[in-house]
Scaffold this motif. Structure first.
Motif, PDB file in Angstrom:
ATOM      1  N   TYR A 220     -26.848 111.409   4.520  1.00  0.00           N
ATOM      2  CA  TYR A 220     -27.084 112.786   4.944  1.00  0.00           C
ATOM      3  C   TYR A 220     -26.783 112.926   6.440  1.00  0.00           C
ATOM      4  O   TYR A 220     -26.841 111.962   7.202  1.00  0.00           O
ATOM      5  CB  TYR A 220     -28.515 113.201   4.646  1.00  0.00           C
ATOM      6  CG  TYR A 220     -28.833 113.254   3.168  1.00  0.00           C
ATOM      7  CD1 TYR A 220     -28.123 114.105   2.332  1.00  0.00           C
ATOM      8  CD2 TYR A 220     -29.821 112.443   2.605  1.00  0.00           C
ATOM      9  CE1 TYR A 220     -28.390 114.168   0.966  1.00  0.00           C
ATOM     10  CE2 TYR A 220     -30.106 112.496   1.249  1.00  0.00           C
ATOM     11  CZ  TYR A 220     -29.387 113.351   0.433  1.00  0.00           C
ATOM     12  OH  TYR A 220     -29.659 113.399  -0.910  1.00  0.00           O
ATOM     13  N   GLY A 221     -26.461 114.139   6.851  1.00  0.00           N
ATOM     14  CA  GLY A 221     -26.085 114.370   8.238  1.00  0.00           C
ATOM     15  C   GLY A 221     -24.736 113.773   8.576  1.00  0.00           C
ATOM     16  O   GLY A 221     -24.426 113.557   9.747  1.00  0.00           O
ATOM     17  N   ALA A 222     -23.912 113.515   7.565  1.00  0.00           N
ATOM     18  CA  ALA A 222     -22.587 112.912   7.767  1.00  0.00           C
ATOM     19  C   ALA A 222     -21.513 113.948   7.475  1.00  0.00           C
ATOM     20  O   ALA A 222     -21.327 114.345   6.324  1.00  0.00           O
ATOM     21  CB  ALA A 222     -22.416 111.691   6.862  1.00  0.00           C
ATOM     22  N   THR A 223     -20.811 114.390   8.495  1.00  0.00           N
ATOM     23  CA  THR A 223     -19.755 115.396   8.351  1.00  0.00           C
ATOM     24  C   THR A 223     -18.406 114.704   8.211  1.00  0.00           C
ATOM     25  O   THR A 223     -17.980 113.971   9.115  1.00  0.00           O
ATOM     26  CB  THR A 223     -19.728 116.332   9.571  1.00  0.00           C
ATOM     27  OG1 THR A 223     -20.995 116.986   9.688  1.00  0.00           O
ATOM     28  CG2 THR A 223     -18.631 117.376   9.426  1.00  0.00           C
ATOM     29  N   VAL A 224     -17.749 114.910   7.100  1.00  0.00           N
ATOM     30  CA  VAL A 224     -16.435 114.311   6.881  1.00  0.00           C
ATOM     31  C   VAL A 224     -15.397 115.117   7.649  1.00  0.00           C
ATOM     32  O   VAL A 224     -15.275 116.331   7.469  1.00  0.00           O
ATOM     33  CB  VAL A 224     -16.095 114.271   5.377  1.00  0.00           C
ATOM     34  CG1 VAL A 224     -14.666 113.765   5.161  1.00  0.00           C
ATOM     35  CG2 VAL A 224     -17.095 113.389   4.630  1.00  0.00           C
ATOM     36  N   THR A 225     -14.651 114.437   8.512  1.00  0.00           N
ATOM     37  CA  THR A 225     -13.674 115.124   9.358  1.00  0.00           C
ATOM     38  C   THR A 225     -12.244 115.004   8.842  1.00  0.00           C
ATOM     39  O   THR A 225     -11.410 115.869   9.108  1.00  0.00           O
ATOM     40  CB  THR A 225     -13.724 114.575  10.793  1.00  0.00           C
ATOM     41  OG1 THR A 225     -13.593 113.140  10.742  1.00  0.00           O
ATOM     42  CG2 THR A 225     -15.059 114.933  11.443  1.00  0.00           C
TER      43      THR A 225
END
Length: 434
Positions: A220-225
Protein backbone atom coordinates in the motif's frame (compact mmCIF):
# COMPACT_ATOMS: atom_id res chain seq x y z
CA UNK A 1 5.30 -17.62 -11.15
CA UNK A 2 5.97 -14.24 -9.56
CA UNK A 3 3.05 -11.99 -10.47
CA UNK A 4 2.49 -8.28 -9.86
CA UNK A 5 -1.11 -7.06 -9.73
CA UNK A 6 -1.49 -3.30 -10.10
CA UNK A 7 -4.51 -2.00 -8.21
CA UNK A 8 -6.40 -3.18 -5.13
CA UNK A 9 -9.99 -2.37 -6.02
CA UNK A 10 -12.48 -5.19 -6.21
CA UNK A 11 -11.09 -6.33 -9.60
CA UNK A 12 -7.43 -6.23 -8.58
CA UNK A 13 -8.06 -7.83 -5.20
CA UNK A 14 -10.14 -10.62 -6.75
CA UNK A 15 -7.39 -11.15 -9.34
CA UNK A 16 -4.80 -11.48 -6.58
CA UNK A 17 -6.99 -13.90 -4.64
CA UNK A 18 -7.58 -16.26 -7.55
CA UNK A 19 -3.97 -16.05 -8.74
CA UNK A 20 -2.82 -17.06 -5.27
CA UNK A 21 -5.36 -19.87 -5.20
CA UNK A 22 -3.80 -21.06 -8.47
CA UNK A 23 -0.45 -21.35 -6.70
CA UNK A 24 1.33 -18.20 -7.85
CA UNK A 25 3.52 -15.83 -5.84
CA UNK A 26 1.46 -12.61 -5.89
CA UNK A 27 2.27 -9.05 -4.90
CA UNK A 28 -0.25 -6.19 -5.20
CA UNK A 29 0.73 -2.55 -5.70
CA UNK A 30 -1.84 0.03 -4.56
CA UNK A 31 -1.27 3.77 -4.27
CA UNK A 32 -3.87 4.23 -1.52
CA UNK A 33 -3.41 3.21 2.11
CA UNK A 34 -5.69 0.19 1.80
CA UNK A 35 -7.86 -1.85 -0.53
CA UNK A 36 -11.03 -0.46 -2.13
CA UNK A 37 -10.29 3.19 -1.38
CA UNK A 38 -11.29 4.63 -4.75
CA UNK A 39 -13.91 3.41 -7.27
CA UNK A 40 -14.68 0.33 -5.15
CA UNK A 41 -15.33 2.43 -2.05
CA UNK A 42 -18.98 3.53 -2.19
CA UNK A 43 -20.75 2.39 -5.33
CA UNK A 44 -24.42 1.48 -5.71
CA UNK A 45 -24.00 -1.99 -4.26
CA UNK A 46 -25.82 -3.96 -6.96
CA UNK A 47 -24.81 -7.33 -8.43
CA UNK A 48 -26.94 -6.55 -11.44
CA UNK A 49 -26.58 -9.37 -13.96
CA UNK A 50 -30.02 -8.84 -15.48
CA UNK A 51 -29.84 -5.05 -15.58
CA UNK A 52 -26.59 -4.87 -17.51
CA UNK A 53 -27.61 -3.10 -20.70
CA UNK A 54 -24.70 -1.07 -22.07
CA UNK A 55 -24.95 2.72 -21.83
CA UNK A 56 -24.18 2.77 -25.54
CA UNK A 57 -27.60 2.14 -27.06
CA UNK A 58 -29.96 4.19 -29.27
CA UNK A 59 -32.38 5.00 -26.43
CA UNK A 60 -29.68 6.44 -24.16
CA UNK A 61 -28.12 8.32 -27.08
CA UNK A 62 -31.42 10.14 -27.71
CA UNK A 63 -31.59 11.09 -24.04
CA UNK A 64 -28.00 12.33 -23.99
CA UNK A 65 -28.87 14.94 -26.60
CA UNK A 66 -31.62 16.32 -24.35
CA UNK A 67 -29.36 16.27 -21.28
CA UNK A 68 -26.56 18.38 -22.78
CA UNK A 69 -25.77 21.41 -20.64
CA UNK A 70 -27.90 20.33 -17.64
CA UNK A 71 -25.87 20.05 -14.44
CA UNK A 72 -28.37 17.68 -12.82
CA UNK A 73 -28.78 15.39 -15.87
CA UNK A 74 -28.08 11.66 -15.36
CA UNK A 75 -25.27 11.84 -17.96
CA UNK A 76 -23.21 15.02 -18.12
CA UNK A 77 -20.66 15.55 -20.90
CA UNK A 78 -18.26 18.45 -20.37
CA UNK A 79 -16.22 18.87 -23.58
CA UNK A 80 -12.52 19.54 -23.06
CA UNK A 81 -9.27 19.57 -25.01
CA UNK A 82 -8.45 15.94 -24.26
CA UNK A 83 -8.28 14.07 -27.61
CA UNK A 84 -9.14 10.80 -25.85
CA UNK A 85 -12.45 12.25 -24.69
CA UNK A 86 -13.49 12.97 -28.28
CA UNK A 87 -12.17 9.66 -29.61
CA UNK A 88 -14.10 7.88 -26.87
CA UNK A 89 -17.27 9.79 -27.80
CA UNK A 90 -16.94 8.79 -31.46
CA UNK A 91 -16.47 5.14 -30.51
CA UNK A 92 -19.49 5.44 -28.22
CA UNK A 93 -21.62 6.54 -31.19
CA UNK A 94 -20.50 3.48 -33.14
CA UNK A 95 -21.37 1.16 -30.26
CA UNK A 96 -24.94 2.50 -30.31
CA UNK A 97 -25.63 0.62 -33.55
CA UNK A 98 -28.26 -2.08 -32.83
CA UNK A 99 -26.10 -5.02 -33.93
CA UNK A 100 -23.25 -3.90 -31.68
CA UNK A 101 -25.60 -3.29 -28.75
CA UNK A 102 -26.87 -6.89 -28.98
CA UNK A 103 -23.32 -8.27 -29.18
CA UNK A 104 -22.12 -6.15 -26.27
CA UNK A 105 -25.06 -7.17 -24.12
CA UNK A 106 -24.29 -10.84 -24.71
CA UNK A 107 -20.69 -10.28 -23.65
CA UNK A 108 -21.66 -8.35 -20.54
CA UNK A 109 -24.31 -10.82 -19.41
CA UNK A 110 -22.05 -13.83 -19.95
CA UNK A 111 -19.28 -12.38 -17.79
CA UNK A 112 -21.70 -11.00 -15.19
CA UNK A 113 -23.42 -14.37 -14.68
CA UNK A 114 -20.07 -16.14 -14.45
CA UNK A 115 -19.01 -13.54 -11.89
CA UNK A 116 -22.13 -13.91 -9.77
CA UNK A 117 -21.59 -17.66 -9.59
CA UNK A 118 -17.93 -17.06 -8.68
CA UNK A 119 -18.95 -14.61 -5.95
CA UNK A 120 -21.47 -17.02 -4.49
CA UNK A 121 -18.91 -19.84 -4.43
CA UNK A 122 -16.31 -17.56 -2.84
CA UNK A 123 -18.83 -16.43 -0.22
CA UNK A 124 -19.59 -20.03 0.70
CA UNK A 125 -15.89 -20.83 0.85
CA UNK A 126 -14.76 -17.85 2.94
CA UNK A 127 -17.85 -16.80 4.89
CA UNK A 128 -17.16 -13.13 4.08
CA UNK A 129 -19.92 -10.84 5.39
CA UNK A 130 -20.61 -7.60 3.53
CA UNK A 131 -24.25 -6.62 4.24
CA UNK A 132 -25.32 -8.66 1.23
CA UNK A 133 -28.97 -9.33 0.42
CA UNK A 134 -30.38 -11.88 -2.00
CA UNK A 135 -33.74 -10.20 -2.57
CA UNK A 136 -33.38 -9.41 -6.25
CA UNK A 137 -33.34 -6.10 -8.11
CA UNK A 138 -36.52 -4.24 -9.00
CA UNK A 139 -36.33 -1.79 -11.92
CA UNK A 140 -39.25 0.64 -11.82
CA UNK A 141 -40.47 3.16 -14.42
CA UNK A 142 -42.39 6.41 -14.09
CA UNK A 143 -42.66 7.08 -17.83
CA UNK A 144 -44.94 4.92 -19.97
CA UNK A 145 -42.89 5.34 -23.15
CA UNK A 146 -39.68 4.32 -21.40
CA UNK A 147 -41.43 1.34 -19.85
CA UNK A 148 -42.73 0.24 -23.25
CA UNK A 149 -39.32 0.64 -24.88
CA UNK A 150 -37.64 -1.36 -22.12
CA UNK A 151 -39.47 -4.53 -23.06
CA UNK A 152 -37.24 -5.26 -26.05
CA UNK A 153 -34.14 -5.22 -23.86
CA UNK A 154 -35.84 -7.33 -21.20
CA UNK A 155 -36.86 -9.87 -23.84
CA UNK A 156 -33.29 -10.11 -25.14
CA UNK A 157 -32.01 -10.67 -21.63
CA UNK A 158 -34.51 -13.47 -21.14
CA UNK A 159 -33.22 -15.03 -24.36
CA UNK A 160 -29.76 -14.89 -22.78
CA UNK A 161 -31.02 -16.80 -19.77
CA UNK A 162 -31.72 -13.91 -17.38
CA UNK A 163 -35.10 -14.11 -15.67
CA UNK A 164 -35.90 -10.41 -15.93
CA UNK A 165 -39.67 -10.45 -15.67
CA UNK A 166 -41.98 -7.57 -16.55
CA UNK A 167 -44.35 -6.64 -13.71
CA UNK A 168 -47.30 -4.26 -13.33
CA UNK A 169 -47.30 -1.14 -11.18
CA UNK A 170 -49.29 -2.97 -8.50
CA UNK A 171 -46.78 -5.81 -8.56
CA UNK A 172 -43.96 -3.28 -8.10
CA UNK A 173 -45.59 -2.17 -4.85
CA UNK A 174 -46.16 -5.76 -3.74
CA UNK A 175 -42.45 -6.54 -4.24
CA UNK A 176 -41.31 -3.34 -2.50
CA UNK A 177 -44.02 -1.82 -0.26
CA UNK A 178 -41.76 1.13 0.58
CA UNK A 179 -42.63 2.53 -2.89
CA UNK A 180 -46.32 2.83 -1.98
CA UNK A 181 -46.20 6.61 -1.66
CA UNK A 182 -44.99 6.80 -5.30
CA UNK A 183 -47.66 4.42 -6.66
CA UNK A 184 -49.40 7.19 -8.62
CA UNK A 185 -46.27 7.83 -10.69
CA UNK A 186 -45.11 4.24 -11.28
CA UNK A 187 -46.29 2.66 -14.55
CA UNK A 188 -44.55 -0.72 -14.28
CA UNK A 189 -41.27 -2.46 -13.75
CA UNK A 190 -38.93 -5.39 -14.24
CA UNK A 191 -37.92 -7.76 -11.45
CA UNK A 192 -35.05 -10.22 -11.31
CA UNK A 193 -35.20 -12.35 -8.19
CA UNK A 194 -31.72 -13.84 -8.70
CA UNK A 195 -29.83 -10.54 -8.51
CA UNK A 196 -28.12 -9.41 -5.31
CA UNK A 197 -26.74 -6.41 -3.48
CA UNK A 198 -24.00 -5.76 -0.94
CA UNK A 199 -21.24 -3.42 0.21
CA UNK A 200 -18.31 -3.71 -2.20
CA UNK A 201 -15.93 -1.95 0.21
CA UNK A 202 -16.65 -4.39 3.03
CA UNK A 203 -16.29 -7.30 0.65
CA UNK A 204 -13.03 -6.14 -0.92
CA UNK A 205 -11.30 -5.26 2.34
CA UNK A 206 -12.31 -8.62 3.82
CA UNK A 207 -11.09 -10.47 0.71
CA UNK A 208 -7.80 -8.55 0.81
CA UNK A 209 -7.30 -9.62 4.42
CA UNK A 210 -7.91 -13.26 3.51
CA UNK A 211 -5.62 -12.98 0.50
CA UNK A 212 -2.87 -11.54 2.72
CA UNK A 213 -3.35 -14.41 5.17
CA UNK A 214 -3.01 -16.82 2.24
CA UNK A 215 0.33 -15.30 1.23
CA UNK A 216 -0.47 -12.37 -1.06
CA UNK A 217 1.76 -9.38 -0.30
CA UNK A 218 0.01 -5.99 -0.49
CA UNK A 219 2.20 -2.93 -1.01
CA UNK A 220 0.00 0.00 0.00
CA UNK A 221 1.10 3.57 -0.61
CA UNK A 222 2.98 2.36 -3.70
CA UNK A 223 2.37 4.44 -6.84
CA UNK A 224 3.33 2.69 -10.06
CA UNK A 225 5.06 5.18 -12.34
CA UNK A 226 5.91 3.03 -15.35
CA UNK A 227 6.06 -0.47 -16.75
CA UNK A 228 9.50 -1.95 -17.43
CA UNK A 229 9.78 -3.41 -20.92
CA UNK A 230 12.50 -5.31 -22.75
CA UNK A 231 11.58 -5.48 -26.42
CA UNK A 232 8.21 -7.23 -26.63
CA UNK A 233 8.30 -8.40 -23.03
CA UNK A 234 7.24 -6.55 -19.86
CA UNK A 235 9.57 -7.48 -17.03
CA UNK A 236 8.21 -5.52 -14.07
CA UNK A 237 7.33 -2.06 -12.78
CA UNK A 238 8.82 1.08 -11.33
CA UNK A 239 7.04 2.49 -8.31
CA UNK A 240 7.35 5.16 -5.62
CA UNK A 241 6.70 3.88 -2.11
CA UNK A 242 5.06 5.66 0.83
CA UNK A 243 8.46 7.10 1.87
CA UNK A 244 9.04 8.59 -1.58
CA UNK A 245 11.64 6.05 -2.65
CA UNK A 246 11.76 4.74 -6.21
CA UNK A 247 11.77 0.97 -6.52
CA UNK A 248 12.15 -1.45 -9.43
CA UNK A 249 10.25 -4.71 -9.10
CA UNK A 250 10.73 -7.51 -11.61
CA UNK A 251 8.24 -10.31 -12.20
CA UNK A 252 7.20 -13.06 -14.57
CA UNK A 253 3.77 -11.50 -15.18
CA UNK A 254 2.18 -8.08 -14.65
CA UNK A 255 -1.62 -7.68 -14.42
CA UNK A 256 -2.91 -4.11 -14.83
CA UNK A 257 -6.11 -3.59 -12.85
CA UNK A 258 -5.93 0.14 -12.18
CA UNK A 259 -9.35 1.14 -13.47
CA UNK A 260 -9.39 4.53 -15.18
CA UNK A 261 -5.68 4.98 -14.52
CA UNK A 262 -4.77 1.94 -16.61
CA UNK A 263 -4.88 3.92 -19.86
CA UNK A 264 -2.18 6.54 -19.06
CA UNK A 265 0.09 3.85 -17.58
CA UNK A 266 -0.07 1.76 -20.75
CA UNK A 267 0.17 4.60 -23.28
CA UNK A 268 4.00 4.89 -23.25
CA UNK A 269 4.15 1.26 -24.44
CA UNK A 270 1.92 2.11 -27.39
CA UNK A 271 -1.10 0.36 -25.91
CA UNK A 272 -3.97 2.79 -26.38
CA UNK A 273 -7.04 1.67 -24.52
CA UNK A 274 -10.34 3.25 -25.41
CA UNK A 275 -10.94 3.92 -21.72
CA UNK A 276 -12.24 7.13 -20.17
CA UNK A 277 -13.17 8.01 -16.58
CA UNK A 278 -16.88 8.44 -15.89
CA UNK A 279 -17.42 10.15 -12.56
CA UNK A 280 -20.25 8.54 -10.65
CA UNK A 281 -21.85 9.83 -7.47
CA UNK A 282 -23.30 8.17 -4.42
CA UNK A 283 -25.01 9.28 -1.25
CA UNK A 284 -25.39 7.24 1.93
CA UNK A 285 -28.13 7.91 4.47
CA UNK A 286 -28.72 6.42 7.93
CA UNK A 287 -32.10 4.69 8.08
CA UNK A 288 -34.51 6.03 10.68
CA UNK A 289 -37.52 3.80 10.03
CA UNK A 290 -36.86 0.35 8.57
CA UNK A 291 -40.55 -0.21 7.93
CA UNK A 292 -40.68 2.49 5.23
CA UNK A 293 -37.15 2.05 3.83
CA UNK A 294 -36.63 -0.21 0.80
CA UNK A 295 -35.25 -3.70 1.43
CA UNK A 296 -35.19 -4.77 -2.23
CA UNK A 297 -32.45 -3.22 -4.35
CA UNK A 298 -34.02 -0.73 -6.77
CA UNK A 299 -33.21 0.92 -10.08
CA UNK A 300 -35.00 4.18 -10.83
CA UNK A 301 -35.03 4.37 -14.63
CA UNK A 302 -36.11 8.00 -14.92
CA UNK A 303 -33.26 9.33 -12.80
CA UNK A 304 -30.69 6.60 -13.52
CA UNK A 305 -30.22 5.89 -9.81
CA UNK A 306 -29.82 2.64 -7.92
CA UNK A 307 -30.80 2.03 -4.29
CA UNK A 308 -29.32 -0.65 -2.03
CA UNK A 309 -30.03 -1.45 1.60
CA UNK A 310 -26.70 -1.94 3.39
CA UNK A 311 -27.56 -2.91 6.93
CA UNK A 312 -28.94 0.22 8.58
CA UNK A 313 -27.80 2.44 5.71
CA UNK A 314 -29.39 3.29 2.38
CA UNK A 315 -26.88 3.70 -0.47
CA UNK A 316 -28.08 5.60 -3.55
CA UNK A 317 -25.78 5.94 -6.53
CA UNK A 318 -25.76 6.81 -10.18
CA UNK A 319 -25.34 9.52 -12.78
CA UNK A 320 -22.23 9.85 -14.91
CA UNK A 321 -20.02 12.83 -15.62
CA UNK A 322 -17.46 12.74 -18.45
CA UNK A 323 -15.10 15.44 -17.26
CA UNK A 324 -11.58 14.02 -17.04
CA UNK A 325 -9.95 12.70 -13.89
CA UNK A 326 -11.38 15.21 -11.44
CA UNK A 327 -13.26 13.83 -8.40
CA UNK A 328 -14.61 16.99 -6.79
CA UNK A 329 -18.31 16.93 -5.96
CA UNK A 330 -20.81 18.91 -7.97
CA UNK A 331 -23.29 20.21 -5.35
CA UNK A 332 -26.10 20.44 -7.92
CA UNK A 333 -25.80 16.74 -8.71
CA UNK A 334 -25.54 15.81 -5.04
CA UNK A 335 -28.67 17.80 -4.20
CA UNK A 336 -30.54 16.17 -7.09
CA UNK A 337 -29.85 12.71 -5.65
CA UNK A 338 -31.12 13.63 -2.18
CA UNK A 339 -34.15 15.39 -3.62
CA UNK A 340 -35.15 12.26 -5.51
CA UNK A 341 -34.58 9.90 -2.58
CA UNK A 342 -36.54 12.12 -0.22
CA UNK A 343 -39.40 12.33 -2.69
CA UNK A 344 -39.63 8.53 -2.90
CA UNK A 345 -39.00 7.71 0.77
CA UNK A 346 -39.77 10.85 2.76
CA UNK A 347 -39.71 9.27 6.23
CA UNK A 348 -37.20 6.47 5.77
CA UNK A 349 -33.87 8.20 6.37
CA UNK A 350 -32.10 11.07 8.01
CA UNK A 351 -31.51 13.45 5.12
CA UNK A 352 -29.88 16.22 7.16
CA UNK A 353 -26.26 15.21 6.57
CA UNK A 354 -25.77 12.77 3.66
CA UNK A 355 -22.37 11.22 3.06
CA UNK A 356 -21.61 12.08 -0.56
CA UNK A 357 -18.89 10.43 -2.62
CA UNK A 358 -17.63 10.39 -6.19
CA UNK A 359 -15.53 7.78 -7.98
CA UNK A 360 -14.10 7.38 -11.46
CA UNK A 361 -15.63 4.44 -13.28
CA UNK A 362 -13.34 3.10 -16.04
CA UNK A 363 -15.66 3.28 -19.05
CA UNK A 364 -15.17 1.64 -22.40
CA UNK A 365 -17.52 2.88 -25.17
CA UNK A 366 -19.16 -0.55 -25.34
CA UNK A 367 -19.19 -1.25 -21.57
CA UNK A 368 -17.28 -4.46 -22.38
CA UNK A 369 -14.06 -4.59 -20.30
CA UNK A 370 -10.51 -5.36 -21.36
CA UNK A 371 -9.57 -8.74 -19.90
CA UNK A 372 -6.68 -10.85 -21.17
CA UNK A 373 -3.32 -10.71 -22.89
CA UNK A 374 -1.64 -7.83 -24.72
CA UNK A 375 0.90 -7.82 -27.52
CA UNK A 376 3.59 -7.63 -24.83
CA UNK A 377 4.50 -10.99 -23.43
CA UNK A 378 3.64 -11.42 -19.75
CA UNK A 379 1.47 -8.26 -19.66
CA UNK A 380 -2.23 -8.78 -18.95
CA UNK A 381 -5.21 -6.46 -18.60
CA UNK A 382 -8.16 -6.57 -16.22
CA UNK A 383 -9.73 -3.15 -16.52
CA UNK A 384 -12.56 -1.13 -18.07
CA UNK A 385 -15.48 -2.64 -16.14
CA UNK A 386 -17.29 0.69 -16.06
CA UNK A 387 -20.42 0.75 -13.90
CA UNK A 388 -20.24 -3.03 -13.40
CA UNK A 389 -16.99 -3.50 -11.52
CA UNK A 390 -18.82 -4.97 -8.52
CA UNK A 391 -21.01 -7.14 -10.73
CA UNK A 392 -18.07 -8.46 -12.78
CA UNK A 393 -15.25 -8.30 -10.22
CA UNK A 394 -15.02 -11.89 -9.02
CA UNK A 395 -15.55 -13.38 -12.46
CA UNK A 396 -12.96 -11.08 -14.00
CA UNK A 397 -10.48 -11.97 -11.27
CA UNK A 398 -11.08 -15.69 -11.67
CA UNK A 399 -10.84 -15.41 -15.47
CA UNK A 400 -7.53 -13.56 -15.46
CA UNK A 401 -6.05 -16.15 -13.10
CA UNK A 402 -7.05 -18.87 -15.56
CA UNK A 403 -5.59 -16.98 -18.53
CA UNK A 404 -2.32 -16.22 -16.75
CA UNK A 405 -2.07 -19.89 -15.82
CA UNK A 406 -2.45 -20.85 -19.49
CA UNK A 407 -6.06 -22.06 -19.35
CA UNK A 408 -9.17 -20.74 -21.03
CA UNK A 409 -11.89 -19.67 -18.55
CA UNK A 410 -15.20 -21.48 -18.63
CA UNK A 411 -17.18 -18.51 -19.91
CA UNK A 412 -18.15 -17.43 -23.43
CA UNK A 413 -16.38 -14.08 -23.48
CA UNK A 414 -14.04 -12.56 -26.07
CA UNK A 415 -10.93 -12.21 -23.96
CA UNK A 416 -8.15 -9.97 -25.26
CA UNK A 417 -5.63 -11.98 -27.21
CA UNK A 418 -7.59 -15.23 -26.76
CA UNK A 419 -10.24 -15.37 -29.46
CA UNK A 420 -12.00 -18.75 -29.77
CA UNK A 421 -10.10 -19.56 -32.96
CA UNK A 422 -6.77 -18.93 -31.23
CA UNK A 423 -6.79 -21.77 -28.72
CA UNK A 424 -3.32 -22.77 -29.93
CA UNK A 425 -2.02 -19.49 -28.50
CA UNK A 426 -2.72 -20.82 -25.02
CA UNK A 427 -0.30 -23.64 -25.57
CA UNK A 428 2.36 -21.15 -26.64
CA UNK A 429 1.57 -19.02 -23.60
CA UNK A 430 2.04 -21.94 -21.24
CA UNK A 431 5.39 -22.70 -22.84
CA UNK A 432 6.50 -19.05 -22.65
CA UNK A 433 5.68 -18.83 -18.95
CA UNK A 434 7.61 -21.94 -17.94
Amino acid sequence: MKILVLGAGVVGTASAWYLRQAGHDVRVFERQTGAAQETSFANGGQISVSHAEPWANPATLRKVLTWLGKDDAPLLFRPGLDPLQWQWALHYLRECLPARVARNMRQIVALAEYSRQSLQALRRETGIAYDHLERGILHFYTDQQEFDKSQAGAALLRELGCQRNTVSADEVIRIEPALASARGRIVGGDFTASDESGDVHLFTTALAARAAAAGVEFQYGATVTRLLADGERVTGVESIDAQGRHRLEHADVVVVAMGSFSAPLLQPLGIRLMLYPGKGYSATYPILDSAVAPSVSLTDDGHKLVFSRLGERLRVAGTCELNGYTRELNPVRCAAITRRVQALFPYACDYSDPVYWAGLRPLTPSNVPYIGATRYRQLFLNTGHGTLGWTMGCGAGKAIAELVSGRRPDVDFAFCGVAPRQEAALVQLRRALR
